[in-house]
Structures are given as structure tokens and as C-alpha cells.
Scaffold this active site. Structure first.
Site, PDB file in Angstrom:
ATOM      1  N   ASN A   7       0.875  -1.176   0.000  1.00 60.20           N
ATOM      2  CA  ASN A   7       0.000   0.000   0.000  1.00 60.20           C
ATOM      3  C   ASN A   7       0.907   1.219   0.000  1.00 60.20           C
ATOM      4  O   ASN A   7       1.465   1.598   1.027  1.00 60.20           O
ATOM      5  CB  ASN A   7      -0.878  -0.037   1.260  1.00 60.20           C
ATOM      6  CG  ASN A   7      -1.829   1.145   1.329  1.00 60.20           C
ATOM      7  OD1 ASN A   7      -1.774   2.054   0.494  1.00 60.20           O
ATOM      8  ND2 ASN A   7      -2.695   1.145   2.329  1.00 60.20           N
ATOM      9  N   ARG A  90      -2.528  -2.122  -3.504  1.00 56.77           N
ATOM     10  CA  ARG A  90      -3.721  -1.292  -3.325  1.00 56.77           C
ATOM     11  C   ARG A  90      -3.615  -0.116  -4.300  1.00 56.77           C
ATOM     12  O   ARG A  90      -2.597   0.569  -4.352  1.00 56.77           O
ATOM     13  CB  ARG A  90      -3.764  -0.762  -1.901  1.00 56.77           C
ATOM     14  CG  ARG A  90      -4.913   0.176  -1.708  1.00 56.77           C
ATOM     15  CD  ARG A  90      -4.841   0.877  -0.382  1.00 56.77           C
ATOM     16  NE  ARG A  90      -5.995   1.729  -0.217  1.00 56.77           N
ATOM     17  CZ  ARG A  90      -5.963   2.881   0.427  1.00 56.77           C
ATOM     18  NH1 ARG A  90      -4.854   3.311   0.977  1.00 56.77           N
ATOM     19  NH2 ARG A  90      -7.056   3.609   0.535  1.00 56.77           N
ATOM     20  N   HIS A 179     -12.691   3.222   0.077  1.00 57.77           N
ATOM     21  CA  HIS A 179     -12.700   2.214   1.141  1.00 57.77           C
ATOM     22  C   HIS A 179     -13.434   0.951   0.680  1.00 57.77           C
ATOM     23  O   HIS A 179     -13.950   0.188   1.499  1.00 57.77           O
ATOM     24  CB  HIS A 179     -13.424   2.715   2.412  1.00 57.77           C
ATOM     25  CG  HIS A 179     -12.752   3.823   3.146  1.00 57.77           C
ATOM     26  ND1 HIS A 179     -13.455   4.834   3.766  1.00 57.77           N
ATOM     27  CD2 HIS A 179     -11.442   4.078   3.381  1.00 57.77           C
ATOM     28  CE1 HIS A 179     -12.614   5.669   4.344  1.00 57.77           C
ATOM     29  NE2 HIS A 179     -11.377   5.237   4.128  1.00 57.77           N
ATOM     30  N   ARG A 240     -11.032  16.089   7.309  1.00 55.32           N
ATOM     31  CA  ARG A 240     -11.827  16.475   6.129  1.00 55.32           C
ATOM     32  C   ARG A 240     -13.219  16.940   6.562  1.00 55.32           C
ATOM     33  O   ARG A 240     -13.811  16.355   7.467  1.00 55.32           O
ATOM     34  CB  ARG A 240     -11.980  15.301   5.158  1.00 55.32           C
ATOM     35  CG  ARG A 240     -10.695  14.857   4.513  1.00 55.32           C
ATOM     36  CD  ARG A 240     -10.993  13.847   3.398  1.00 55.32           C
ATOM     37  NE  ARG A 240      -9.788  13.171   2.963  1.00 55.32           N
ATOM     38  CZ  ARG A 240      -9.591  11.851   3.058  1.00 55.32           C
ATOM     39  NH1 ARG A 240     -10.539  11.071   3.544  1.00 55.32           N
ATOM     40  NH2 ARG A 240      -8.463  11.321   2.642  1.00 55.32           N
ATOM     41  N   GLU A 383      -8.109  -4.922   5.249  1.00 55.32           N
ATOM     42  CA  GLU A 383      -7.977  -4.642   3.824  1.00 55.32           C
ATOM     43  C   GLU A 383      -6.829  -5.448   3.209  1.00 55.32           C
ATOM     44  O   GLU A 383      -6.919  -5.899   2.075  1.00 55.32           O
ATOM     45  CB  GLU A 383      -7.767  -3.139   3.610  1.00 55.32           C
ATOM     46  CG  GLU A 383      -9.056  -2.360   3.855  1.00 55.32           C
ATOM     47  CD  GLU A 383      -8.851  -0.877   4.070  1.00 55.32           C
ATOM     48  OE1 GLU A 383      -8.347  -0.506   5.148  1.00 55.32           O
ATOM     49  OE2 GLU A 383      -9.177  -0.095   3.177  1.00 55.32           O
TER      50      GLU A 383
END
Ligand code: AMP
Length: 399
Positions: A7, A90, A179, A240, A383
Site C-alpha cells: 500500500n 492497493r 474504502h 476532512r 484490507e
């Protein structure tokens, strides 16, 4: 099979070497500060973590450092690189082209490059990681697993923005969602744990970490999710803003003489619970501040909880009901208070939390009472394992 999961970010590279038969990580690690100075943290399973201050001028050097750590005679976990059967990468944005994971070849790399405009911070970094691995492990099959792919089943009514249609035609401006690997893994696992038939179920997944998103998973397919063209839309996150009135951008720009770049930085990096509280993006800090009487910290968590509950309500409407609400990621897995407060808004749906069952961290559990009409669950996301599974399945198909 031994699958190396990568990743890659702009200055970091996370990795796990996973045995696809046992589904256990053999080693996990992280290269940080790539291009700045460099640091490698490597943890072989069941052994001491090793921290190496190592100059990492670029991603090639980082991948080389990872491969050296994995094969090192002292702290390594494999005898040679030949033991790595495949690499799973990823990739953040797969646009409309990628609806599932794929084996990487030159055409796939070109198609990922064509999505760079849609994720200018992430996709180029993902590609650099792929290039570095291909250079250092020639001949090893590699797969790309996309954050957006699971949400490509969203219907047009869910992914369309109310903008002139030409912007969709010219630039593919639409909602994509992110996601996806987590929403897919967690929803499937939740169905198993809750005893639901995944192909005939209504599941709402709340991925609540530093980045946060909700998805509506109907009969095993994502039909809506809260992030959009970029990860900025939707829930309130660590830094965010999530949903805001778009006119605020012009308003702040004029009042504060800020450029568009400045405002995008403000919305991505200085807003969310961090901006609202002025304390931290981390809920542990926020809760400590709130307990100490900091009103801004209290307000920030309440706004976060309220927004999340509203999204859950809207997705129950989108699916005409819900069987299970699932919490995952750093906050969703660990923070019983936030889970309880969100579920506090869901009484009308038939969610009744059992305080004792909810008193857990980081493990799979149903957290509602036996007579709760709708189940709530905690399912730790994984993940990396999902990427390893997809990679192993694709590579087996090549043989
Ligand atoms: P993630 O992005 O999934 O790694 O989640 C990171 C976020 O999870 C942190 O910023 C915290 O807000 C939250 N978090 C992690 N551990 C805990 C914990 N034990 N209690 C409360 N919040 C936590």
C-alpha cells in the site's frame, strides 16, 4: 501461497507478507519519510518489532529495503525472494474501467495512469510502488486491487451529481466512493457473523477511521456510499469537512483572500473534527479534552455522531430497510462510546445496544440485545487480507 501486499503512499509504503492458506500475516511493516530521510519499521509475526533508520531517497529504495528486511538472516521471514508468489497492490482510483481486481500488465498500468486526474495525490504514488516492485521482482505476478471497485455496482441514481451532464461525459465527474475493499470485506464478514444470507441482506457499513465513509450494501452489492468523486464528500472525518454547501468555497475565498488550492487544503487537512475542535483529529484526544470541559471538542464529536446517524437513516431509506449496521476501522472498532451514541439515534429502526456486549475493542461481535430488531456489529476490517485473497485468486487463475 505467500502474497506481498503493498500500500504505497506519496512518502510511505505499508506492507504485509501474508500466507494465503492460513490467512495470517508472516510480517508487517512500514517505510516512512521516503524522499525525506527514511525509516523502516518491520515486525515479523510473534517477534520483536525492528526499527531501522535507513536513507530512503525514493520508492525503489523503500521496496529494496522491504525485500532485504523480509529475507534478512536475522529478522527475515523467508529464505529468498523466490518464496514470494505474487504481489497485491492497493490502488485508490480505478475510475469506471475497473469493477474488480485485475492482474497487472502494461494495458492495466496505462488505464490506471488514465485515472490519475481523478486521484492526483494517490494514484501516481500507487503506480510508483508498482513500478518499483516490477523492477525489483521481475516475473512475479502482480494484481491491482482498487478502493473504488466495490462501489461500481452503484446505480446511476446514486452516482450522478446534479451538474450539467457534459461534465460527466467529458471528465467522468460522478460519485465513485472509496474504502471499497473494507466495505466489501466487512459486509461479507458481518453477514457470516450475524447469520444472514449475504445474497439476500441489507447491510450498512460504517468505516469510521481518520478517513470515514458509510455504505449501503444490498444483497452483497454496494448501492450507495458517502464518498464521491474524491474522499472529501460525506461524513465528517479527522481533518476532512465531508459534505458542505459548495458556496462556502467562494465565500471563504473572498473573505480571506484564499486561493482555490488553499481552500482545498483547508477542507482536506484542516477541517473535520480537527478544525471544529481546534484540539486534534484523534478521537482519543477529543474525548479527553471533552471530559476536561472543552466545549468545542464536545461539539465536534456530537456533529460527527449526528452526521453519521443521518447517513445511516438515509441508507435504510435507500434499501427500504436494514438488517445490520456494522462498525469498523480505528474508531468504529475501538470506541464504544461513539458506537453507543450513534446507535442512540437509531431506536426508530429497531437498534437496541447491549452495553455489556458493546464493551469490546477490536474484535468481532454482535453488540445489540437478542431482541433488537436490527443487529449492530463490530467487525475489524482487514484490507490487506482482502487484497491478498483477491491476488491469490487471480494468480491461481494464471497457472
Ligand atoms: P484508522 O484511520 O482506521 O487507522 O483510524 C484512526 C482513528 O481511529 C484515530 O484517529 C482515532 O480517532 C481512532 N481510534 C483508534 N484507536 C482508538 C481508541 N482506542 N479509542 C478511540 N478512538 C480510537
Amino acid at each position: 501461497m505467500k502474497i506481498l501486499v503493498i500500500n504505497c503512499g506519496s512518502s510511505s509504503l505499508k506492507y504485509q507478507l501474508i500466507d494465503s492458506e492460513t490467512e495470517k500475516a508472516i510480517a508487517v511493516g512500514l517505510c516512512e519519510r521516503i524522499g525525506i530521510d527514511g525509516r523502516l519499521v518491520h515486525t515479523p509475526a510473534g517477534r520483536e518489532k525492528l526499527v531501522l533508520e535507513k536513507v530512503l531517497p525514493d520508492h525503489d529504495a523503500a521496496v529494496q529495503a522491504v525485500l532485504s528486511a523480509l529475507t534478512d538472516s536475522g529478522h527475515g521471514v523467508i529464505g529468498s525472494l523466490a518464496e514470494i508468489d505474487a504481489v497485491g497492490h492497493r490502488v485508490v482510483h480505478g475510475g469506471e474501467r475497473f469493477t474488480k481486481s485485475v492482474v497487472i500488465d502494461d494495458d492495466v498500468l496505462q488505464a490506471i495512469r488514465e485515472c490519475n486526474d481523478l486521484a492526483p495525490l494517490h494514484n501516481p504514488a500507487n503506480l510508483i510502488g508498482i513500478d518499483a516492485c516490477r523492477k525489483l521482482m521481475p516475473g512475479v505476478p502482480m494484481a491491482a486491487v482498487f478502493d473504488t471497485a466495490f462501489h461500481q455496482t452503484m446505480p446511476k441514481k446514486a452516482y450522478t451529481y446534479a451538474l450539467p451532464y457534459e461534465y460527466y461525459e467529458k471528465y467522468k465527474i460522478r460519485r465513485y466512493g472509496f474504502h471499497g475493499t473494507s466495505h466489501s470485506y466487512v459486509s461479507r464478514r458481518a453477514a457470516e457473523v450475524a447469520g444472514l444470507d449475504y445474497g439476500n441482506s441489507k447491510i450498512i457499513v460504517c468505516h469510521l477511521g481518520n478517513g470515514a465513509s458509510v455504505s449501503a450494501v444490498l444483497n452483497g452489492r454496494s448501492v450507495d456510499t458517502s464518498m464521491g468523486l474524491t474522499p472529501l464528500e460525506g461524513l465528517i472525518m479527522g481533518t476532512r469537512s465531508g459534505d458542505i454547501d459548495p458556496a462556502i468555497i467562494e465565500f471563504i475565498s473572498k473573505k480571506e483572500q484564499k486561493s482555490l488550492d488553499d481552500i482545498m487544503t483547508l477542507l482536506n487537512k484542516k477541517s473535520g473534527v480537527y478544525g471544529m475542535s481546534g484540539v486534534s483529529s484523534d478521537f482519543r484526544d477529543l474525548e479527553a479534552a471533552a471530559t476536561g470541559g472543552n466545549q468545542h471538542a464536545k461539539d465536534a464529536t456530537e456533529v460527527f455522531v449526528y452526521r453519521t446517524a443521518k447517513y445511516i437513516g438515509s441508507y435504510a431509506a435507500a434499501m427500504n430497510g436494514v438488517d445490520a449496521v456494522v462498525f469498523t476501522a480505528g474508531l468504529g472498532e475501538n470506541d464504544k462510546v461513539i458506537r453507543e451514541r450513534i446507535c442512540g439515534y437509531l431506536g426508530y429502526l429497531g437498534v437496541t445496544v447491549d452495553a455489556e456486549r458493546n464493551n469490546i475493542r477490536g474484535k468481532e461481535a454482535v453488540i445489540t440485545t437478542d431482541d433488537s430488531r436490527v443487529k449492530a456489529l463490530v467487525i475489524p476490517t482487514n484490507e490487506e487480507l482482502a487484497i491478498a485473497r483477491d491476488t491469490a485468486a487471480l494468480v491461481s487463475g494464471l497457472q
